[in-house]
Design a protein around this motif. Sequence first.
Motif, PDB file in Angstrom:
ATOM      1  N   THR A  98       0.838  -1.189   0.000  1.00  0.00           N
ATOM      2  CA  THR A  98       0.000   0.000   0.000  1.00  0.00           C
ATOM      3  C   THR A  98       0.878   1.246   0.000  1.00  0.00           C
ATOM      4  O   THR A  98       2.077   1.195   0.280  1.00  0.00           O
ATOM      5  CB  THR A  98      -0.915   0.026   1.226  1.00  0.00           C
ATOM      6  N   ARG A  99       0.267   2.373  -0.299  1.00  0.00           N
ATOM      7  CA  ARG A  99       1.010   3.638  -0.280  1.00  0.00           C
ATOM      8  C   ARG A  99       1.581   3.908   1.115  1.00  0.00           C
ATOM      9  O   ARG A  99       2.714   4.368   1.253  1.00  0.00           O
ATOM     10  CB  ARG A  99       0.098   4.781  -0.714  1.00  0.00           C
ATOM     11  N   GLN A 104       6.253   3.852   4.884  1.00  0.00           N
ATOM     12  CA  GLN A 104       6.883   3.334   6.103  1.00  0.00           C
ATOM     13  C   GLN A 104       8.156   2.561   5.771  1.00  0.00           C
ATOM     14  O   GLN A 104       9.149   2.657   6.486  1.00  0.00           O
ATOM     15  CB  GLN A 104       5.902   2.435   6.860  1.00  0.00           C
ATOM     16  N   GLY A 105       8.133   1.805   4.670  1.00  0.00           N
ATOM     17  CA  GLY A 105       9.345   1.113   4.247  1.00  0.00           C
ATOM     18  C   GLY A 105      10.488   2.079   3.991  1.00  0.00           C
ATOM     19  O   GLY A 105      11.639   1.821   4.350  1.00  0.00           O
ATOM     20  N   ARG A 106      10.171   3.219   3.385  1.00  0.00           N
ATOM     21  CA  ARG A 106      11.204   4.231   3.155  1.00  0.00           C
ATOM     22  C   ARG A 106      11.714   4.810   4.478  1.00  0.00           C
ATOM     23  O   ARG A 106      12.909   5.110   4.615  1.00  0.00           O
ATOM     24  CB  ARG A 106      10.646   5.347   2.269  1.00  0.00           C
ATOM     25  N   ARG A 107      10.824   4.943   5.453  1.00  0.00           N
ATOM     26  CA  ARG A 107      11.274   5.428   6.767  1.00  0.00           C
ATOM     27  C   ARG A 107      12.211   4.428   7.427  1.00  0.00           C
ATOM     28  O   ARG A 107      13.187   4.809   8.076  1.00  0.00           O
ATOM     29  CB  ARG A 107      10.066   5.735   7.655  1.00  0.00           C
ATOM     30  N   PHE A 108      11.918   3.130   7.280  1.00  0.00           N
ATOM     31  CA  PHE A 108      12.824   2.114   7.816  1.00  0.00           C
ATOM     32  C   PHE A 108      14.201   2.215   7.150  1.00  0.00           C
ATOM     33  O   PHE A 108      15.241   2.121   7.810  1.00  0.00           O
ATOM     34  CB  PHE A 108      12.249   0.709   7.591  1.00  0.00           C
ATOM     35  N   LEU A 109      14.213   2.374   5.835  1.00  0.00           N
ATOM     36  CA  LEU A 109      15.483   2.520   5.121  1.00  0.00           C
ATOM     37  C   LEU A 109      16.230   3.768   5.569  1.00  0.00           C
ATOM     38  O   LEU A 109      17.456   3.746   5.763  1.00  0.00           O
ATOM     39  CB  LEU A 109      15.228   2.567   3.612  1.00  0.00           C
ATOM     40  N   LEU A 144      11.855  -1.358  -3.883  1.00  0.00           N
ATOM     41  CA  LEU A 144      11.535  -0.261  -2.958  1.00  0.00           C
ATOM     42  C   LEU A 144      12.577   0.849  -3.057  1.00  0.00           C
ATOM     43  O   LEU A 144      12.241   2.040  -3.109  1.00  0.00           O
ATOM     44  CB  LEU A 144      11.458  -0.811  -1.535  1.00  0.00           C
ATOM     45  N   LEU A 145      13.847   0.466  -3.102  1.00  0.00           N
ATOM     46  CA  LEU A 145      14.923   1.449  -3.212  1.00  0.00           C
ATOM     47  C   LEU A 145      14.917   2.146  -4.570  1.00  0.00           C
ATOM     48  O   LEU A 145      15.018   3.377  -4.648  1.00  0.00           O
ATOM     49  CB  LEU A 145      16.273   0.751  -3.003  1.00  0.00           C
ATOM     50  N   ARG A 146      14.810   1.364  -5.627  1.00  0.00           N
ATOM     51  CA  ARG A 146      14.922   1.939  -6.974  1.00  0.00           C
ATOM     52  C   ARG A 146      13.777   2.906  -7.256  1.00  0.00           C
ATOM     53  O   ARG A 146      13.983   3.985  -7.850  1.00  0.00           O
ATOM     54  CB  ARG A 146      14.948   0.823  -8.016  1.00  0.00           C
ATOM     55  N   THR A 217      13.605 -10.636  18.097  1.00  0.00           N
ATOM     56  CA  THR A 217      12.631  -9.615  17.702  1.00  0.00           C
ATOM     57  C   THR A 217      11.493 -10.282  16.948  1.00  0.00           C
ATOM     58  O   THR A 217      11.651 -11.355  16.369  1.00  0.00           O
ATOM     59  CB  THR A 217      13.260  -8.541  16.794  1.00  0.00           C
ATOM     60  N   ARG A 218      10.355  -9.630  16.929  1.00  0.00           N
ATOM     61  CA  ARG A 218       9.210 -10.139  16.180  1.00  0.00           C
ATOM     62  C   ARG A 218       9.461  -9.996  14.689  1.00  0.00           C
ATOM     63  O   ARG A 218      10.255  -9.153  14.252  1.00  0.00           O
ATOM     64  CB  ARG A 218       7.948  -9.369  16.572  1.00  0.00           C
ATOM     65  N   SER A 219       8.786 -10.815  13.899  1.00  0.00           N
ATOM     66  CA  SER A 219       8.866 -10.692  12.455  1.00  0.00           C
ATOM     67  C   SER A 219       8.221  -9.380  12.018  1.00  0.00           C
ATOM     68  O   SER A 219       7.134  -9.027  12.474  1.00  0.00           O
ATOM     69  CB  SER A 219       8.151 -11.869  11.780  1.00  0.00           C
ATOM     70  N   LEU A 220       8.893  -8.660  11.129  1.00  0.00           N
ATOM     71  CA  LEU A 220       8.408  -7.342  10.715  1.00  0.00           C
ATOM     72  C   LEU A 220       7.952  -7.409   9.258  1.00  0.00           C
ATOM     73  O   LEU A 220       8.609  -6.904   8.357  1.00  0.00           O
ATOM     74  CB  LEU A 220       9.511  -6.296  10.899  1.00  0.00           C
ATOM     75  N   TYR A 221       6.826  -8.079   9.026  1.00  0.00           N
ATOM     76  CA  TYR A 221       6.277  -8.123   7.681  1.00  0.00           C
ATOM     77  C   TYR A 221       5.341  -6.933   7.463  1.00  0.00           C
ATOM     78  O   TYR A 221       4.956  -6.255   8.422  1.00  0.00           O
ATOM     79  CB  TYR A 221       5.594  -9.457   7.404  1.00  0.00           C
ATOM     80  N   PRO A 222       4.970  -6.625   6.207  1.00  0.00           N
ATOM     81  CA  PRO A 222       4.266  -5.373   5.924  1.00  0.00           C
ATOM     82  C   PRO A 222       3.023  -5.114   6.760  1.00  0.00           C
ATOM     83  O   PRO A 222       2.742  -3.960   7.105  1.00  0.00           O
ATOM     84  CB  PRO A 222       3.918  -5.509   4.430  1.00  0.00           C
ATOM     85  N   ASP A 223       2.275  -6.165   7.090  1.00  0.00           N
ATOM     86  CA  ASP A 223       1.076  -5.950   7.903  1.00  0.00           C
ATOM     87  C   ASP A 223       1.418  -5.399   9.284  1.00  0.00           C
ATOM     88  O   ASP A 223       0.535  -4.890   9.985  1.00  0.00           O
ATOM     89  CB  ASP A 223       0.306  -7.266   8.059  1.00  0.00           C
TER      90      ASP A 223
END
Length: 286
Positions: A98-99, A104-109, A144-146, A217-223
């Motif tokens: 999702t958008r 959020q993925g970009r924030r993690f990066l 995600l990066l590209r 740590t817990r699994s950090l999948y997109p959900d």
Amino acid sequence: MPFRWDLVTPDQLGTLLDGAAPPDLWFLDELVTCTGKVLARSGNGDLYFVGRSLDSMFDLLGGVLAGLVGVQRLHRLPLSFQRPAVRSGSRWRRRPLTRAEVAQGRRFLAAVGLTPHTLARRDRPAVLVDVVHRGATFTELFTLLRDWIDAEREPWPVIRRKLRFVGVTRRTRTSPKTYRWQQHADWTRTLPAAAVTNVSLDPWVWSYFGDHQVKLTRSLYPDRWLAEDTGPGRDERTRQALAEAAALVAYGRSRAGRHAVARAVGRDHALAQPWLRTLVTNLTRS
């Protein structure tokens, strides 16, 4: 990012390990050999451990490189891209991010310094390391990066020379028919030839790290990317996993551990590189 104890300077542990049984590091020899090869093939880059599967390598290297001057920096990027599949035409594919998940993925990066701006201005490569089966996680992480790089209009011809991917694969018999994940991922051909490489690992150890090892740590999948962190576990299985991780850091800090990793590095053909010879010298003198 999910909380994880800092085991190189373990002032957070308190009495957590009191009474914990000594861990059985049955996989140590294989881990040391694989770690040496990953170091040797990193191109003197900073290492980013994707997901949780190679937490043990992160812990071992945290001890090995502690206190050394001018060595690679270590980062954890505990992202998973596992999510339900949806039908796309006649095939099933993972649902698109999702958008909000992309943001959020970009924030993690960004939290570990992997923004388009910083990648374009790095002095040394950013080396993404993970266990690999079919390469799906690397493919999604690259995408995600590209996409972010294109959106920010940062120079891809510069950044492509700053990215490396090291896949830790399950050791099998080699033959012309052996499946090699990078040959089936089109994006790998947009990078320099030496930027994508593999290191093999004993299949039992590979399976232990990827499928069975208790993680801290817990699994950090997109959900879960947008969910609040629930904090570390305190149950007995977590305590034993913590004891295992702490033992790996302690071994890495020891003279025996540093010498063992130096020997593993020295057996790789990449030792001809000056930076790697310097690293081996520093490890054997420490």
